[in-house]
Scaffold this active site. Sequence first.
Site, PDB file in Angstrom:
ATOM      1  N   ALA A  72      36.279  40.497 -30.514  1.00 62.58           N
ATOM      2  CA  ALA A  72      34.885  40.352 -30.119  1.00 62.58           C
ATOM      3  C   ALA A  72      33.987  41.372 -30.814  1.00 62.58           C
ATOM      4  CB  ALA A  72      34.752  40.497 -28.607  1.00 62.58           C
ATOM      5  N   THR A  73      34.515  42.551 -31.125  1.00 62.87           N
ATOM      6  CA  THR A  73      33.700  43.556 -31.802  1.00 62.87           C
ATOM      7  C   THR A  73      33.254  43.054 -33.171  1.00 62.87           C
ATOM      8  OG1 THR A  73      34.739  45.406 -30.627  1.00 62.87           O
ATOM      9  CG2 THR A  73      33.669  45.905 -32.726  1.00 62.87           C
ATOM     10  N   GLN A 184      34.068  38.262 -20.875  1.00 65.22           N
ATOM     11  CA  GLN A 184      34.576  38.410 -19.516  1.00 65.22           C
ATOM     12  C   GLN A 184      34.357  37.171 -18.656  1.00 65.22           C
ATOM     13  OE1 GLN A 184      36.438  40.783 -18.641  1.00 65.22           O
ATOM     14  NE2 GLN A 184      36.052  42.412 -20.117  1.00 65.22           N
ATOM     15  N   SER A 204      37.175  36.949 -26.890  1.00 68.06           N
ATOM     16  CA  SER A 204      38.279  37.839 -27.257  1.00 68.06           C
ATOM     17  C   SER A 204      39.561  37.314 -26.631  1.00 68.06           C
ATOM     18  CB  SER A 204      38.004  39.256 -26.754  1.00 68.06           C
ATOM     19  OG  SER A 204      39.070  40.126 -27.083  1.00 68.06           O
ATOM     20  N   ALA A 205      40.608  37.176 -27.436  1.00 70.39           N
ATOM     21  CA  ALA A 205      41.853  36.574 -26.962  1.00 70.39           C
ATOM     22  C   ALA A 205      42.544  37.392 -25.886  1.00 70.39           C
ATOM     23  CB  ALA A 205      42.803  36.358 -28.141  1.00 70.39           C
ATOM     24  N   HIS A 206      42.578  38.711 -26.053  1.00 72.50           N
ATOM     25  CA  HIS A 206      43.409  39.505 -25.142  1.00 72.50           C
ATOM     26  C   HIS A 206      42.811  39.651 -23.746  1.00 72.50           C
ATOM     27  CE1 HIS A 206      41.450  43.638 -25.145  1.00 72.50           C
ATOM     28  NE2 HIS A 206      40.785  43.036 -26.111  1.00 72.50           N
ATOM     29  N   THR A 243      42.571  36.088 -45.106  1.00 72.57           N
ATOM     30  CA  THR A 243      43.581  35.123 -44.651  1.00 72.57           C
ATOM     31  C   THR A 243      43.678  35.125 -43.131  1.00 72.57           C
ATOM     32  OG1 THR A 243      44.862  35.416 -46.679  1.00 72.57           O
ATOM     33  CG2 THR A 243      46.005  34.468 -44.789  1.00 72.57           C
ATOM     34  N   CYS A 336      36.736  50.494 -23.391  1.00 76.09           N
ATOM     35  CA  CYS A 336      36.265  51.120 -24.632  1.00 76.09           C
ATOM     36  C   CYS A 336      35.642  52.479 -24.380  1.00 76.09           C
ATOM     37  CB  CYS A 336      35.249  50.214 -25.332  1.00 76.09           C
ATOM     38  SG  CYS A 336      35.963  48.648 -25.862  1.00 76.09           S
TER      39      CYS A 336
END
Length: 404
Positions: A72-73, A184, A204-206, A243, A336
């Site tokens: 996301a950053t 979120q 964001s995946a995590h 890639t 963060c």
Amino acid sequence: MTGHRFYLDHNASAPLRPVARDAMAAAMDCTGNPSSIHGEGRSARAIVERARAQVATLVGAKPAGVIFTSGATEAAASALTPHIFVDGEERIAPRLYRSATEHPCVLDSGRFSPHVVFPLAVDEQGRLTDETLDAMFEEHDDSFGPLFVAVQLVNSETGIIQQVDEIARKVRLRGGFTLCDAVQAAGRMPIDIATLGVDFLMLSAHKIGGPAGVGALVLAAENVLPLTFIAGGGQEMRRRGGTENVVGIAGFGAAAEAAAAEAHDAAHLSDLRDSTEAGLMSICTSQGWSEKLHFYGRDAERTPNVCCFAVEGMDAQTALIAFDLAGVALSSGSACSSGKVGVSHVLSAMGVDADIAKGALRVSYGWNSTAKDMDAFLMAFDKILSRVTVLQMAQQQTQLSGAA
């Protein structure tokens, strides 16, 4: 670490879902580069495109609008630029307006110069008010060019939901652009990029049970594009060079599909959160601390998985260590910034007293949370608060003895 652990920090990073792990393991057997035209390359491309469709479904977007990033950053840095292309024609957005409670990656303002970035104040519930927005529109002269507004759908620390659809509608009527941080919100509430009315959306995946190190910038329309942030070999339809991380993207897609299914049924998480808050109140009342317990965002619309609270006299950093020793993982705010001693910028923007805010803690549940996690947290909290009570009583006794 030894012993059973109880994880209540999903807003920082959710545990990897088994379906994501399986998808990643399968992708590891694919040796091709997704840009290659041979069979192996086409197999890798198929994995990426399947995941692109899965992520698009999560937010009601078209697959072609999904640009995979490192997280996301990077998505924020990619979108936050004054240079926006509409049907191939550049339009300069000379100013960025963003709420004071945004995630640090948005507060950093991407590629906008600091002197053209303007914060938007929030009320005591962390929401942008009509008065704030009206003042922004009044202050922004259309002769400047289109305004750019960044606003999160859900706050990471409090779970507060912003009325992004209404904000974006007003921005669009002025010919401006809107970036929505939906990190979120994903998996915790239904999301539809068209209904939100934003131009760009970041994921964001995590945060939803996928792997760390992969995310997405989602476009509402393919003809509205920010200036390319990472140029290179033309990957991602020439919108993001480098890639593709096939393994990470595969896990992201699988997690997105699972999260999309959960977004419409959050009763389990609501029950956990409400029971957690009731338990906190009960413990504080029994120990004489009820007047010093504060909840944040409780009176506003919020996601079902977050409880943000503070107890006057309890230091967050000390409490986090005690919880960790008890086998309970939670947070004092955004991952963060929670590793640094200081007051949450979110709570400060909401007008919370600094001495109280420094004790704020966040419990965040997710896809694999159970009542056992909540029970472990409340048991640990009861013991920690008891120690704080004993310590304060000893300090008071010392002060009385000294005065005598």
